[in-house]
Design an enzyme around this catalytic site. Structure first.
Site: not given
Length: 274
Positions: A79-80, A83, A89
């Protein structure tokens, strides 16, 4: 690595991780350089968040993130990284850097993709899948995204080359043309590139009748400290200055040890050859 997380927020810790020469885990910068790491991720034990990235759609200098160790099974590591690549999101309406770069939630079947948060589906299960229009959810056949808002695979594919290039050492920079004397071998030198394992030298020639060719050199290669020198064993200098009947230009490439790519270099000024 010795680092105390006590009393420190995620924002403070990621600043310490990213900022060089601030007397906080500065060794990370040299580790990154020595390993040619595209991204730096530090695992922490802090329930404030599951993780944080330094930014969304970053360049090499901003490729830093933190992940709480307890959140790793929930795809927070990926997830990071998402980014950093430019993904957002599912509940973030921001359209940059990619309008289609958001996570995806299926409230009917109660699942979400890697970049989606759980607020709109009662913290439903996060799949180990990026939002995409190229696949469906395996057990239900339901969509995993849409083309206009939720297509993280397109983001990652687009950013793959720039992430790879985070590993690229600086190009070779020539520092001197040693001699221009008639009858002497062309010699030149350059400063070594951090992380390069070897170099290849090339000579490109043009003639008065318009022909041109490039070839790797048979050369004598030496180094002193971080300065490297090459002498072309197959050509001599005419002693003239361009323009001239037979011109040559020399190049050096540095070999990248991680992905095997020869990085392009700067070239020497044109010289006149016999």
């Amino acid at each position: 690595m010795s680092y105390s997380e006590a009393g420190r927020t995620y924002e403070t810790m990621i600043t310490h991780l990213q900022q060089p020469n601030d007397q906080n885990i500065d060794i990370v910068q040299s580790w990154r350089d020595s390993q040619l790491a595209a991204v730096v991720m530090m695992f922490v034990s802090n329930p404030q968040y599951c993780g944080i990235a330094s930014g969304i759609g970053v360049s090499a200098g901003g490729a830093y993130a933190l992940t709480d160790i307890s959140c790793v099974p929930n795809q927070t590591f990926a997830h990071e990284i998402g980014h950093l690549a430019g993904a957002r999101h599912d509940n973030d309406a921001t359209q940059s850097p990619f309008a289609y770069g958001h996570g995806y939630v299926d409230t009917q079947q109660a699942f979400r993709t890697i970049m989606a948060v759980g607020t709109s589906c009662g913290n439903c299960a996060r799949l180990n899948r990026w939002s995409t229009i190229e696949q469906t959810e395996p057990s239900t056949g339901r969509p995993l995204g849409n083309a206009s808002f939720s297509n993280n695979t397109a983001v990652l594919r687009l950013r793959a080359t720039s992430f790879r290039d985070f590993l690229t050492p600086s190009p070779v920079s020539f520092v001197s043309q040693v001699n221009y004397g008639a009858g002497q071998r062309p010699r030149f030198s350059w400063q070594g590139v951090s992380g390069a394992t070897n170099y290849t030298a090339f000579r490109c020639e043009t003639s008065s009748w318009g022909g041109s060719s490039c070839a790797s050199l048979s050369f004598s290669y030496s180094s002193s400290g971080n300065t490297f020198q090459v002498e072309d064993l197959m050509r001599t200098l005419s002693g003239a200055y361009p323009p001239c009947a037979k011109q040559g230009r020399y190049y050096v490439t540095s070999f990248h040890p991680v992905d095997g790519i020869a990085q392009p270099s700067f070239s020497q000024p044109v010289v006149c050859l016999q």
